[in-house]
Design a protein around this motif. Structure first.
Motif, mmCIF file in Angstrom:
data_model
loop_
_atom_site.group_PDB
_atom_site.id
_atom_site.type_symbol
_atom_site.label_atom_id
_atom_site.label_comp_id
_atom_site.label_asym_id
_atom_site.label_seq_id
_atom_site.Cartn_x
_atom_site.Cartn_y
_atom_site.Cartn_z
ATOM 1 N N GLU A 124 -2.401 1.372 11.312
ATOM 2 C CA GLU A 124 -2.350 2.835 11.198
ATOM 3 C C GLU A 124 -1.682 3.267 9.902
ATOM 4 O OE1 GLU A 124 -3.918 5.039 13.076
ATOM 5 O OE2 GLU A 124 -4.735 3.293 14.120
ATOM 6 N N ILE A 125 -0.654 2.547 9.482
ATOM 7 C CA ILE A 125 0.000 2.867 8.210
ATOM 8 C C ILE A 125 -0.987 2.717 7.056
ATOM 9 C CG2 ILE A 125 1.655 1.985 6.503
ATOM 10 C CD1 ILE A 125 3.111 3.636 8.406
ATOM 11 N N VAL A 126 -1.701 1.590 7.035
ATOM 12 C CA VAL A 126 -2.594 1.294 5.909
ATOM 13 C C VAL A 126 -3.882 2.105 5.989
ATOM 14 C CG1 VAL A 126 -3.988 -0.500 4.788
ATOM 15 C CG2 VAL A 126 -1.651 -1.015 5.551
ATOM 16 N N PHE A 127 -4.582 2.025 7.130
ATOM 17 C CA PHE A 127 -5.932 2.588 7.215
ATOM 18 C C PHE A 127 -5.969 4.065 7.613
ATOM 19 C CE2 PHE A 127 -6.486 -2.003 7.867
ATOM 20 C CZ PHE A 127 -7.346 -2.264 6.812
ATOM 21 N N ARG A 128 -4.882 4.591 8.075
ATOM 22 C CA ARG A 128 -4.825 6.017 8.341
ATOM 23 C C ARG A 128 -3.965 6.703 7.275
ATOM 24 N NH1 ARG A 128 -8.428 4.442 11.132
ATOM 25 N NH2 ARG A 128 -7.111 3.290 12.570
ATOM 26 N N ALA A 129 -2.665 6.441 7.270
ATOM 27 C CA ALA A 129 -1.760 7.163 6.383
ATOM 28 C C ALA A 129 -2.091 6.938 4.908
ATOM 29 C CB ALA A 129 -0.315 6.755 6.678
ATOM 30 N N CYS A 130 -2.200 5.677 4.497
ATOM 31 C CA CYS A 130 -2.395 5.390 3.073
ATOM 32 C C CYS A 130 -3.813 5.701 2.602
ATOM 33 C CB CYS A 130 -2.035 3.933 2.775
ATOM 34 S SG CYS A 130 -0.270 3.566 2.958
ATOM 35 N N VAL A 131 -4.812 5.278 3.363
ATOM 36 C CA VAL A 131 -6.196 5.524 2.952
ATOM 37 C C VAL A 131 -6.494 7.018 2.926
ATOM 38 C CG1 VAL A 131 -8.614 5.257 3.642
ATOM 39 C CG2 VAL A 131 -7.098 3.280 3.662
ATOM 40 N N LEU A 132 -6.097 7.736 3.967
ATOM 41 C CA LEU A 132 -6.373 9.174 4.004
ATOM 42 C C LEU A 132 -5.580 9.922 2.941
ATOM 43 C CD1 LEU A 132 -6.512 9.743 7.864
ATOM 44 C CD2 LEU A 132 -8.398 10.003 6.259
ATOM 45 N N SER A 133 -4.385 9.461 2.603
ATOM 46 C CA SER A 133 -3.601 10.148 1.575
ATOM 47 C C SER A 133 -4.254 10.034 0.203
ATOM 48 C CB SER A 133 -2.173 9.594 1.535
ATOM 49 O OG SER A 133 -2.150 8.252 1.084
ATOM 50 N N THR B 54 0.830 -1.211 0.000
ATOM 51 C CA THR B 54 0.000 0.000 0.000
ATOM 52 C C THR B 54 0.862 1.258 0.000
ATOM 53 O OG1 THR B 54 -0.170 -0.103 2.413
ATOM 54 C CG2 THR B 54 -1.950 -1.110 1.153
ATOM 55 N N CYS B 55 1.972 1.233 0.740
ATOM 56 C CA CYS B 55 2.881 2.386 0.721
ATOM 57 C C CYS B 55 3.471 2.574 -0.673
ATOM 58 C CB CYS B 55 4.002 2.196 1.737
ATOM 59 S SG CYS B 55 3.484 2.343 3.458
ATOM 60 N N GLY B 56 3.743 1.452 -1.362
ATOM 61 C CA GLY B 56 4.260 1.535 -2.721
ATOM 62 C C GLY B 56 3.268 2.173 -3.677
ATOM 63 N N VAL B 57 1.982 1.869 -3.486
ATOM 64 C CA VAL B 57 0.952 2.475 -4.329
ATOM 65 C C VAL B 57 0.909 3.982 -4.109
ATOM 66 C CG1 VAL B 57 -1.531 2.601 -4.771
ATOM 67 C CG2 VAL B 57 -0.444 0.381 -4.440
ATOM 68 N N VAL B 58 0.965 4.406 -2.845
ATOM 69 C CA VAL B 58 0.946 5.832 -2.542
ATOM 70 C C VAL B 58 2.185 6.512 -3.123
ATOM 71 C CG1 VAL B 58 1.005 7.540 -0.683
ATOM 72 C CG2 VAL B 58 -0.450 5.529 -0.465
ATOM 73 N N CYS B 59 3.338 5.871 -3.003
ATOM 74 C CA CYS B 59 4.574 6.432 -3.576
ATOM 75 C C CYS B 59 4.438 6.614 -5.078
ATOM 76 C CB CYS B 59 5.758 5.523 -3.278
ATOM 77 S SG CYS B 59 6.314 5.539 -1.561
ATOM 78 N N THR B 60 3.823 5.651 -5.741
ATOM 79 C CA THR B 60 3.637 5.736 -7.197
ATOM 80 C C THR B 60 2.737 6.902 -7.556
ATOM 81 O OG1 THR B 60 3.911 3.333 -7.402
ATOM 82 C CG2 THR B 60 2.851 4.487 -9.235
ATOM 83 N N LEU B 61 1.649 7.079 -6.810
ATOM 84 C CA LEU B 61 0.746 8.204 -7.072
ATOM 85 C C LEU B 61 1.450 9.547 -6.873
ATOM 86 C CD1 LEU B 61 -2.509 6.941 -5.307
ATOM 87 C CD2 LEU B 61 -2.107 7.125 -7.764
ATOM 88 N N VAL B 62 2.237 9.633 -5.808
ATOM 89 C CA VAL B 62 2.963 10.872 -5.549
ATOM 90 C C VAL B 62 3.990 11.122 -6.651
ATOM 91 C CG1 VAL B 62 4.535 12.048 -3.966
ATOM 92 C CG2 VAL B 62 2.605 10.746 -3.070
ATOM 93 N N ALA B 63 4.672 10.058 -7.098
ATOM 94 C CA ALA B 63 5.677 10.200 -8.153
ATOM 95 C C ALA B 63 5.056 10.705 -9.449
ATOM 96 C CB ALA B 63 6.373 8.864 -8.389
ATOM 97 N N GLN B 64 3.808 10.315 -9.698
ATOM 98 C CA GLN B 64 3.142 10.732 -10.936
ATOM 99 C C GLN B 64 2.606 12.152 -10.858
ATOM 100 O OE1 GLN B 64 0.150 7.723 -11.507
ATOM 101 N NE2 GLN B 64 1.562 6.285 -12.476
ATOM 102 N N SER B 65 2.483 12.692 -9.642
ATOM 103 C CA SER B 65 1.906 14.032 -9.507
ATOM 104 C C SER B 65 2.890 15.056 -8.949
ATOM 105 C CB SER B 65 0.678 13.989 -8.594
ATOM 106 O OG SER B 65 1.044 13.517 -7.310
ATOM 107 N N THR B 66 4.142 14.638 -8.719
ATOM 108 C CA THR B 66 5.154 15.525 -8.155
ATOM 109 C C THR B 66 6.441 15.402 -8.955
ATOM 110 O OG1 THR B 66 4.212 15.102 -5.975
ATOM 111 C CG2 THR B 66 6.367 16.161 -6.031
#
Length: 329
Positions: free
Chosen positions: A166-175, A75-87
């Motif tokens: 908390e990493i998955v359901f707070r940080a990743c989901v909310l991001s 899940t952190c990898g997915v968020v990193c990919t999204l950020v990489a595509q928009s930053t």
């Protein structure tokens, strides 16, 4: 050039919902995809303190912790990919951005970590009456600390389970909801539902363990409804803490503390200490009053706005503000 709406909202709200459900499926699904992590249902056996293959079997716990760790990395990898595509990772500082988005930082004030103990002032007072708080007569370091925390069950319940959740359901989901353009109200509403759903699967174990009877089904259904409601409400609170502080520390400490304390039992506490009924009620009421009065000021971020507490249109500008060279990692 000022950021465009496309930069502020790199994904649609539909995709934010899909990704949030995908994170839920990867986390819970990992417990059943991994063969050694699956619970085996068997009749009680007096020879074993913990039934082999049960959810409290150390072998099952280790396999499940490994499974959810892999899901957490995914899940952190997915968020990193999204950020990489928009930053623009070539000119900005990707590590600083990712750490900030995932809340891997200390909160501005330690008071934000004391909100939950305030709310539990009543149960803490009852523990004081029972002399079981650290340093009191009935507290045993071996029994109440080592036998609780230094076991595989304790590590799952009070360390790695809360951390990965908390990493998955707070940080990743909310991001992903923030990147989808959701306001803080929607994030506090949507994200906890995913967290609540993640606990429904416990009903399957509650139904199978005593035998697939009608009574077992009824108990499992009631338990699932209560647990889903409780975890959804708790998820709304911890989501609020994360959004207010942009730090994973306050929701994580709240998660661990609530797992240790369990569900408040005011009725049982008053029956146990009948001479202190009024003071127990007063402690519960005082805790709620103090919690309500300090919730906003204790979770404030002096000197700057929280990355997530801003309106969606400010999310990208907030990321850029935290990504300046002077900010560091």
């Amino acid at each position: 050039m000022p950021p465009t709406d496309a930069a502020v909202v790199p994904i649609s709200m539909l995709w934010a919902h899909i990704l949030a459900l995908g994170f839920f499926c990867s986390y819970v699904g990992s417990l059943y995809v991994a063969k050694n992590a699956r619970v085996r249902f068997s009749a009680p056996d007096a020879r074993y303190r913990v039934r082999p293959g049960s959810r409290d079997d150390p072998n099952v716990i280790r396999a499940r912790l490994t499974a959810v760790t892999i899901a957490c990395i995914f899940t952190c990898g997915v968020v990193c990919t999204l950020v990489a595509q928009s930053t623009d990772f070539k000119t900005n500082h990707p590590l600083a951005i990712m750490l900030r988005i995932l809340g891997i930082s200390w909160p501005d004030s330690i008071l934000s970590c004391l909100q939950t103990p305030l709310l539990f002032l009543g149960p803490l007072y009852a523990s004081y009456l029972a002399s079981v708080l650290p340093g009191q007569a009935n507290y045993s370091l071996e029994r109440d600390f080592f036998d609780v925390f230094c076991t595989w069950i304790g590590f799952r319940n009070y360390v790695w389970g809360p951390f990965t959740e908390e990493i998955v359901f707070r940080a990743c989901v909310l991001s992903v909801y923030a990147m989808g353009g959701a306001g803080r109200g929607k994030m506090i509403m949507f994200a906890p539902l995913v967290f609540g759903l993640a606990h429904v699967h416990h009903a399957w174990e509650a139904y199978n363990q005593p035998g697939r009877t009608k009574a077992a089904f009824q108990r499992a259904s009631i338990s699932a409804l209560f647990q889903t409601a409780y975890t959804t409400l708790f998820g709304a609170y911890t989501s609020f803490l994360f959004l207010r502080t942009s730090s994973l520390v306050p929701p994580l400490t709240a998660h661990i503390f609530c797992n240790i304390m369990g569900i408040p039992q005011m009725g049982g506490e008053m029956r146990r200490f009948p001479a202190h009924k009024k003071s127990i009620i007063a402690a519960y009421v005082l805790g709620i009053v103090l919690f309500s009065g300090t919730l906003m000021p204790w979770t404030a971020t002096p000197g700057k706005e929280s990355l997530y507490w801003r309106a969606p249109a400010e999310f990208r500008r907030s990321m850029e503000a935290y990504d300046r060279p002077s900010a560091g990692v």
